[in-house]
Design an enzyme around this catalytic site. Structure first.
Site, mmCIF file in Angstrom:
data_model
loop_
_atom_site.group_PDB
_atom_site.id
_atom_site.type_symbol
_atom_site.label_atom_id
_atom_site.label_comp_id
_atom_site.label_asym_id
_atom_site.label_seq_id
_atom_site.Cartn_x
_atom_site.Cartn_y
_atom_site.Cartn_z
ATOM 1 N N GLY A 185 1.049 -1.215 -0.071
ATOM 2 C CA GLY A 185 0.022 -0.033 0.004
ATOM 3 C C GLY A 185 0.883 1.257 0.025
ATOM 4 N N HIS A 215 -0.318 5.960 9.230
ATOM 5 C CA HIS A 215 0.525 4.925 9.635
ATOM 6 C C HIS A 215 2.055 5.195 9.151
ATOM 7 C CE1 HIS A 215 1.100 0.240 9.648
ATOM 8 N NE2 HIS A 215 1.986 0.710 8.481
ATOM 9 N N GLU A 216 2.188 5.731 7.932
ATOM 10 C CA GLU A 216 3.536 5.592 7.166
ATOM 11 C C GLU A 216 4.308 6.825 8.087
ATOM 12 O OE1 GLU A 216 4.413 3.425 5.514
ATOM 13 O OE2 GLU A 216 2.604 2.762 4.939
#
Length: 835
Positions: free
Chosen positions: A232, A268-269
């Site tokens: 992703g 998230h990243e």
């Protein structure tokens, strides 16, 4: 650094040819290597020197050639189309877990950290990016069409986080409140579509800085959309790479779920910039900590940016229940797995590392409390910054901050696989209720019968109808059985365990306790996340044969007044699983009737068009309900979908992005070859990857055999990006009984090509799971097992075992419950008997 005298240097290297190598000790002359011995299996090379290299520091110089590959790993080429329709290539990197060694020879392990000085020589009309900011850009002496771009030195970091990208991009930029330059790079002409992610990133950086109480360590951060991308997204320090659908949002053509997905992936990243990049796991065994943590905190961050998303309820449906489903199998694995060979690393990028990891961290955060949790996080990050750490190091910091036995509690969740089922019964004693709790491992195959008795240290919270949102009692259950007294709890009050569905366990109530909870679903006095948890526990107990499926169907009918999107989403998933199971019977139509009965009241309340004052969750709910009704063949929904689709195609009235998936799936499910051709035409015309993906995911709904073949052939065509082939084939397998057989045959017939395309990355596991999980007879389990014995896929071994186990479990479920379910459906329709 030469630590002891040697005449060999061993390093990681894959698909690289070394031309020359030399070693120059500090202040001495260089010695040329005379031999290069490649150990391809181990992805290593040994450089041999004619004389002994003495202890001390020196410089190793290597001149080498590598290939810009097509495998979506290492340094690879990504194909894209320019606005004028030309095909071009960008050169991009994806190094996690063990592929930096495909770009340059190195010591490619997370604990071997170094600083990196990177220069790229590139065509002068291309954008060149790396982890750090550009410090110099000058013409390249040998060719006037090239420039040399030099980047600032990185902090001490692991090889898997190094990144560089060369291609054509536009960007939008902003400065976050704490002064970091943030840019979102998009395909040329699509800068607008980077604005949403830019806003999220600019808001998120200060949020994390504040949460961890550690500033973001680099001067800039770039987020960039890559056309061909297997995962992703990837958290490379300062240069985060994304699939286009995980980064780009077009105000007119993006649906609400895409916005939410982008917000989560960005959250998230960016969390990894601290947790993972600044402090890195010692070895891949601790991958779960990196991923589980980021998968938990992405929700915290989105909740901060978009409180209206009710994202924590969605967490339960998206992560918690998914992890429990996988972790109830005999072929699950503990969160923490020892990893040897690189092919074993790919395999642990799964729902256990991410979703169970996130779920146990959520449980831990709840058990410690936010304030102490943050203190512990800060201790951990400051103690290990620019270094490596193991799971135990985090427990130690959290223990110090909270004074609770964190390591003892958490080891029961990370070092053993599975989780407990807690059986509870209540006895009224005057004004008190006495509860008896028993914990046993929960197994998808029914009551646990193992020799050993694994137990967990389970934080348990209990509430009553007195105040459903507040824990009346909280305890740590650290033994197999426990008796508790709930003071002042009257006979007519119900009792519910696992308030907020935070504890990672399933609950089985005695029949009378359960009965008293059902009205609380109907009148909504139980909070949404508890209604969801109750229904999901019951469904999984039925699947495991501990209770009858009919019991769950009755409870599902209690959700008539349900307003919450996530509760419906979970209910819908479970009905989908049941529907797939019953496609193997001759009363499949009956479950479609049941689905229509359950979903039509909410469908009528919502209607097709947004009402004033509606928000994000209403849009998600409408899409879910209409899609469910349309697929089940609800007459009014089907007619309206066809009408709106016709207007959409003729350009009279474009469908809103939120209605496209439900309309597309409905008209395909009940469509013919003309419908399919129209959809393929829309796919070809779509400018946005999101729209292409939306269409790719639903094409499998078509039901005629020859059209199913057409969709499968399309999956491997040039029209579909390599990483998206998996969702087209998966859509066919999940679309119908015929589709399932055809997709499995297609995967077997095209195995070589598919396997080569994904080279043992995690996409191969996903493909296998999507294709075979829906089967339900013992013969098929044997067939799947036999196929992979003769066509080994090392990184998907565990997935194959899990799928075979699931097929056998489905078969057992069908044998056990099909007749009862059928009778229940018939009796629901029967006119009431005359008195």
């Amino acid at each position: 650094q030469v630590k002891q005298a040697t005449n060999q240097i061993v390093m990681n290297c894959a698909d690289i040819d070394i031309i020359t190598a030399s070693y120059a000790p500090e202040g001495d002359e260089e010695v040329h290597a005379t031999g290069f011995n490649y150990q391809n299996e181990d992805e290593k090379v040994t450089l041999s020197f004619p004389s002994t290299l003495q202890k001390g520091t020196g410089t190793l110089k290597i001149d080498f050639v590598g290939e810009l590959n097509d495998k979506m790993k290492g340094f690879y080429r990504s194909k894209y189309t320019t606005p004028t329709g030309d095909t071009r290539y960008a050169a991009v990197t994806q190094f996690e877990a063990t592929d930096a060694r495909r770009a340059f020879p190195c010591w490619d392990e997370p604990a071997i950290k170094a600083t990196f000085d990177i220069s790229l020589v590139v065509p002068k009309d291309r954008v060149a990016l790396s982890n750090m900011n550009v410090i110099d850009r000058k013409p390249y002496p040998d060719d006037e069409n090239l420039v040399e771009v030099k980047f600032a030195r990185t902090p001490v970091m692991s090889t898997y986080l190094v990144a560089f990208v060369v291609g054509e991009y536009d960007f939008v930029e902003a400065r976050s409140l704490d002064g970091v330059l943030v840019r979102v790079y998009t395909p040329v002409g699509k800068a607008e579509q980077g604005k949403f992610a830019l806003e999220v990133a600019a808001k998120t950086l200060p949020f994390y800085k504040d949460y961890f109480n550690v500033p973001y360590p680099l001067p800039k951060i770039d987020l960039i959309a890559i056309a061909d991308f297997a995962a992703g997204a990837m958290e490379n320090w300062g240069l985060v790479t994304y699939r286009e659908t995980a980064l780009l949002i077009d105000p007119k053509n993006s649906c609400s779920s895409s916005r939410q997905w982008v917000a989560l992936v960005v959250g998230h990243e960016l969390a990894h910039q601290w947790f993972g990049n600044l402090v890195t796991m010692e070895w891949w065994t601790h991958l779960w900590l990196n991923e589980g943590f980021a998968s938990w905190i992405e929700y915290l961050c989105v909740d901060h940016c978009f409180p209206e998303y009710d994202i924590w309820t969605q967490f339960v449906s998206a992560d918690y229940t998914r992890a429990q489903e996988l972790d109830a199998l005999d072929n699950s694995h503990p969160i923490e797995v020892s990893v040897g060979h690189p092919s074993e690393v790919d395999e642990i990028f799964d729902a256990i590392s991410y979703s169970k990891g996130a779920s146990v961290i959520r449980m831990l955060h709840d058990y410690i409390g936010d304030e102490d949790f943050r203190k512990g996080m800060n201790l951990y990050l400051t103690k290990f910054q620019q270094k490596n750490a193991a799971t135990e190091d985090l427990w130690e910091s959290l223990e110090k901050a909270s004074g609770k036995p964190i390591a003892a509690v958490m080891n029961t969740w990370t070092k053993q696989m599975g989780f407990p089922l807690i059986y509870v019964e209540a006895e009224q004693q005057e004004d008190d209720k006495v509860l008896k709790l028993v914990q046993k491992k929960f197994c998808a195959s029914g009551p646990y019968t193992g020799e050993d008795f694994p137990t967990w240290m389970v934080p348990i919270s209990i509430c009553t109808s007195d105040d459903p949102t507040c824990a009346k009692m909280q305890i740590l259950m650290d033994k197999p059985e426990l008796t508790l007294v709930l003071k002042d709890t009257k006979p007519d009050q119900w009792v519910k365990l696992n308030l907020g569905t935070v504890g990672f366990y399933r609950t089985q109530y005695s029949p009378d306790m359960l009965e008293s909870l059902v009205p609380a679903i109907k009148d909504l006095s139980l909070p949404p996340v508890d209604r969801l948890g109750l229904q999901n526990d019951l469904f999984s107990l039925a699947r495991a044969g501990i209770i009858s499926t009919v019991e769950v169907l009755k409870v599902m009918e209690a959700f008539v007044n349900e307003p919450n999107y996530t509760v419906w989403s979970d209910l819908s998933c479970n009905l989908g699983i049941l529907s797939t199971l019953l496609s193997h019977t001759d009363f499949y139509e009956e479950i479609q009737v049941f689905v229509k009965d359950v979903f039509s009241p909410i469908g009528e309340r919502l209607g097709w068009d947004p009402k004033p004052g509606e928000g994000h969750l209403d849009a998600l709910l409408r899409g879910l309900v209409l899609g469910k009704l349309g697929k089940a063949g609800h007459k009014a929904t089907l007619e309206e979908a066809r009408r709106r689709f016709k207007d959409h195609v003729e350009g009279k009235h474009v469908l809103s992005a939120d209605l496209r998936s439900p309309v597309y799936v409905t008209i395909l499910k009940h469509g013919d070859s003309t419908t399919l051709d129209t959809m393929l035409k829309l796919h070809k015309q779509a400018d946005m990857q999101e729209e292409k993906n939306r269409i790719e995911r639903v094409l499998g709904a078509i039901s005629q055999p020859e059209l199913i073949q057409k969709v499968l052939t399309f999956a491997l065509s040039e029209e579909v990006r390599p990483q998206d082939t998996v969702s087209v084939i998966g859509g066919v397998a999940g679309g119908s009984k015929q589709g399932r057989k055809a997709a499995w045959k297609f995967v077997r017939d095209n195995w070589e090509e598919l396997y080569n395309r994904y080279q043992g990355g995690f996409l191969i596991s996903r493909l296998i799971k999507l294709t075979v999980d829906g089967f339900a007879n013992d013969k098929m389990a044997a067939e799947v097992k036999a196929f992979f014995e003769s066509h080994p896929a090392p990184s998907a071994e565990r997935t194959v075992q899990q799928c075979c186990e699931n097929i056998l479990l489905n078969a057992a479920w069908l044998k056990r419950d099909a007749e009862n379910i059928h009778q229940y459906f018939l009796q629901r329709k029967a006119p009431p008997a005359m008195v």
